[in-house]
Design a protein around this motif. Structure first.
Motif, PDB file in Angstrom:
ATOM      1  N   LEU A 139       0.833  -1.193   0.000  1.00  0.00           N
ATOM      2  CA  LEU A 139       0.000   0.000   0.000  1.00  0.00           C
ATOM      3  C   LEU A 139       0.870   1.246   0.000  1.00  0.00           C
ATOM      4  O   LEU A 139       2.039   1.203   0.417  1.00  0.00           O
ATOM      5  N   GLY A 140       0.301   2.344  -0.409  1.00  0.00           N
ATOM      6  CA  GLY A 140       1.041   3.601  -0.386  1.00  0.00           C
ATOM      7  C   GLY A 140       0.363   4.603  -1.295  1.00  0.00           C
ATOM      8  O   GLY A 140      -0.326   4.217  -2.241  1.00  0.00           O
ATOM      9  N   ALA A 141       0.580   5.871  -1.035  1.00  0.00           N
ATOM     10  CA  ALA A 141      -0.013   6.926  -1.853  1.00  0.00           C
ATOM     11  C   ALA A 141       0.624   6.929  -3.243  1.00  0.00           C
ATOM     12  O   ALA A 141       1.621   6.239  -3.476  1.00  0.00           O
ATOM     13  N   VAL A 156     -14.765  -4.454 -10.030  1.00  0.00           N
ATOM     14  CA  VAL A 156     -13.821  -4.536  -8.913  1.00  0.00           C
ATOM     15  C   VAL A 156     -14.130  -5.796  -8.105  1.00  0.00           C
ATOM     16  O   VAL A 156     -13.226  -6.541  -7.711  1.00  0.00           O
ATOM     17  N   ASP A 157     -15.428  -6.082  -7.920  1.00  0.00           N
ATOM     18  CA  ASP A 157     -15.823  -7.315  -7.218  1.00  0.00           C
ATOM     19  C   ASP A 157     -15.298  -8.540  -7.963  1.00  0.00           C
ATOM     20  O   ASP A 157     -14.775  -9.467  -7.353  1.00  0.00           O
ATOM     21  N   GLU A 200      -2.512  -2.247  -4.539  1.00  0.00           N
ATOM     22  CA  GLU A 200      -3.905  -1.849  -4.689  1.00  0.00           C
ATOM     23  C   GLU A 200      -4.184  -0.441  -4.204  1.00  0.00           C
ATOM     24  O   GLU A 200      -3.629   0.017  -3.224  1.00  0.00           O
ATOM     25  N   GLN A 201      -5.095   0.216  -4.932  1.00  0.00           N
ATOM     26  CA  GLN A 201      -5.561   1.523  -4.477  1.00  0.00           C
ATOM     27  C   GLN A 201      -6.771   1.383  -3.554  1.00  0.00           C
ATOM     28  O   GLN A 201      -7.014   2.247  -2.721  1.00  0.00           O
ATOM     29  N   PHE A 202      -7.530   0.276  -3.706  1.00  0.00           N
ATOM     30  CA  PHE A 202      -8.675   0.056  -2.825  1.00  0.00           C
ATOM     31  C   PHE A 202      -8.169  -0.587  -1.537  1.00  0.00           C
ATOM     32  O   PHE A 202      -8.156  -1.813  -1.389  1.00  0.00           O
ATOM     33  N   VAL A 203      -7.750   0.257  -0.622  1.00  0.00           N
ATOM     34  CA  VAL A 203      -7.035  -0.204   0.562  1.00  0.00           C
ATOM     35  C   VAL A 203      -7.848  -1.210   1.360  1.00  0.00           C
ATOM     36  O   VAL A 203      -7.355  -2.276   1.723  1.00  0.00           O
ATOM     37  N   ALA A 239      -9.928   6.186  -1.378  1.00  0.00           N
ATOM     38  CA  ALA A 239     -10.403   5.002  -2.115  1.00  0.00           C
ATOM     39  C   ALA A 239     -10.822   3.878  -1.173  1.00  0.00           C
ATOM     40  O   ALA A 239     -10.971   2.749  -1.577  1.00  0.00           O
ATOM     41  N   LEU A 240     -11.005   4.177   0.100  1.00  0.00           N
ATOM     42  CA  LEU A 240     -11.377   3.139   1.068  1.00  0.00           C
ATOM     43  C   LEU A 240     -12.721   2.530   0.735  1.00  0.00           C
ATOM     44  O   LEU A 240     -13.588   3.211   0.276  1.00  0.00           O
TER      45      LEU A 240
END
Ligand code: ATP
Length: 245
Positions: free
Chosen positions: A40-42, A177-178, A198-201, A244-245
């Protein structure tokens, strides 16, 4: 007492630079066999640089990558593919002018013995009925979600030892996404180890066993995915990532 799982991938002190611009500063991480590790990360934290340096599309400046106990540092992508590393990069890496079928075929020629290729192709298509319907259609004419299914179908056709999935859900509709996360869970259930950028943390943490947080090219937090609390998210994942949570 059960033994800890073996480490499939070991990254030590990895450095990546693009000319004079450094992207990774001594990144180390372990990926246990059979686990899902989320990176993860910005934006700009170095996630894709890390994924590419492991997959062989980016040459590291220093450090080591050990896969299955073998030093694979700096091996090119096709050698990593043969070693059992499947890399699905942000841009999916499909051949847009080839049909769905031929995209799958191109991958299988690399990874599956000739006699098993036809069965592997049918297996991949059976997992995604919409791809089976469109098997003769050009990959470039598929929707973004369908292209991502095709990228995953290639992986599932010949399960690798390690899947590196880089921002697979980027730009997809929620339903797609699902589909991506369901497919990743299926890949994990088949015994494939997954390194997930992933951006969807929140979705990534639901799937992952371990999380590694990068910031400005350094690991700033790592531990069990279940231990990533709002404090970690607030401190290290600023702006776009936490929205993006
Ligand atoms: P994003 O989520 O935006 O893709 P990221 O966490 O994956 O970001 P990287 O793409 O690895 O981060 O980028 C890390 C740093 O390296 C950034 O400062 C980026 O601008 C720089 N960078 C990445 N690729 C290149 C390149 N090909 N040439 C020059 N600089 C690059």
């Amino acid at each position: 007492m059960s033994a800890a799982p073996a480490t499939l991938l070991e990254v030590r002190d990895l450095e990546v630079a693009y000319g004079s611009a450094r992207a990774l500063f001594g990144v180390s991480l372990d990926v246990p066999q059979g686990s899902v590790v989320a990176v993860l990360g910005a934006n700009g934290a170095g996630k894709s640089s890390l994924a590419g340096a492991i997959a062989g599309t980016v040459t590291p400046k220093a450090g080591t990558v050990t896969f299955g106990g073998v030093d694979v540092t700096g091996l090119p992508a096709h050698r990593m593919c043969r070693a059992g590393v499947a890399y699905v990069p942000e841009d999916r890496n499909l051949f847009p002018h080839l049909s769905v079928r031929d995209n799958l075929w191109a991958q299988l020629r690399f990874s599956v013995p000739r006699a098993e290729r036809r069965a592997a192709l049918e297996r991949a298509l059976s997992l995604f009925p919409v791809l089976a319907e469109r098997r003769n259609q050009g990959a470039g004419t598929l929707s973004g979600g369908e292209q991502q299914m095709l990228a995953l179908a290639r992986v599932l056709a010949a399960p690798p030892r390690l899947l590196i999935a880089d921002e697979m859900s980027m730009g997809l509709a929620p339903r797609m996404v699902d589909v991506v996360f369901e497919s990743l869970a299926r890949i994990r259930d088949e015994g494939v180890t997954v390194l997930l950028v992933e951006q969807f943390v929140e979705r990534a943490l639901d799937l992952a066993d371990v999380a590694v947080v990068l910031r400005h090219g350094r690991v700033v937090w790592s531990g069990p995915a279940a231990d990533v609390g709002t404090d970690v998210l607030a401190e290290y994942l600023s702006g776009e990532a936490s929205s993006a949570l």
